[in-house]
Design a protein around this motif. Structure first.
Motif, PDB file in Angstrom:
ATOM      1  N   ASP A   2     -54.151  46.128  46.848  1.00  0.00           N
ATOM      2  CA  ASP A   2     -55.025  44.960  46.978  1.00  0.00           C
ATOM      3  C   ASP A   2     -55.975  44.861  45.785  1.00  0.00           C
ATOM      4  OD1 ASP A   2     -53.890  44.268  49.387  1.00  0.00           O
ATOM      5  OD2 ASP A   2     -55.606  44.887  50.618  1.00  0.00           O
ATOM      6  N   GLY A  10     -57.883  35.459  44.147  1.00  0.00           N
ATOM      7  CA  GLY A  10     -57.285  35.184  45.456  1.00  0.00           C
ATOM      8  C   GLY A  10     -55.768  35.160  45.409  1.00  0.00           C
ATOM      9  N   HIS A  36     -53.219  37.745  47.257  1.00  0.00           N
ATOM     10  CA  HIS A  36     -52.144  37.218  48.101  1.00  0.00           C
ATOM     11  C   HIS A  36     -50.792  37.775  47.652  1.00  0.00           C
ATOM     12  CE1 HIS A  36     -50.103  34.425  50.753  1.00  0.00           C
ATOM     13  NE2 HIS A  36     -49.350  34.030  49.736  1.00  0.00           N
ATOM     14  N   ARG A  79     -50.430  41.411  48.728  1.00  0.00           N
ATOM     15  CA  ARG A  79     -50.154  41.563  50.159  1.00  0.00           C
ATOM     16  C   ARG A  79     -48.731  41.141  50.508  1.00  0.00           C
ATOM     17  NH1 ARG A  79     -55.904  40.366  53.036  1.00  0.00           N
ATOM     18  NH2 ARG A  79     -56.883  42.232  52.166  1.00  0.00           N
ATOM     19  N   ARG A  80     -48.219  40.112  49.848  1.00  0.00           N
ATOM     20  CA  ARG A  80     -46.818  39.731  50.081  1.00  0.00           C
ATOM     21  C   ARG A  80     -45.885  40.833  49.619  1.00  0.00           C
ATOM     22  NH1 ARG A  80     -45.142  33.736  50.205  1.00  0.00           N
ATOM     23  NH2 ARG A  80     -43.173  34.836  49.955  1.00  0.00           N
TER      24      ARG A  80
END
Length: 78
Positions: free
Chosen positions: A15, A58, A62, A65-66
């Motif tokens: 992250d 952001g 994202h 996390r994907r």
């Protein structure tokens, strides 16, 4: 009650790398477009540059996390 996997250190590091990488990409895109986030005052170019850094962070988070989700859902080769 749904069960969520416990976040691991690797998830946190992924992250962080995604967020920082995306924020840096947004920063450098802003620099390339002439949007200096460190310009004195809060003029339009500075605000657009700040928005690009936030958007990049952001999007990077994202994407990280994907990537983590796709790795968890990949069938094992046992």
């Amino acid at each position: 009650m749904s069960q969520h996997p416990t976040p691991s250190l690797a998830d946190g590091i992924a992250d962080a790398i995604g967020f920082v990488g995306g924020a840096l990409a947004g920063f450098w895109l802003g620099q390339w477009l002439g949007m200096d986030i460190f310009a004195p005052g809060y003029g339009t170019p500075a605000l657009v540059g700040i928005a690009l850094v936030g958007l990049g962070g952001g999007l990077g988070l994202h994407a990280a996390r994907r990537w983590q989700t796709s790795r968890r859902n990949k069938p094992s080769k046992d």
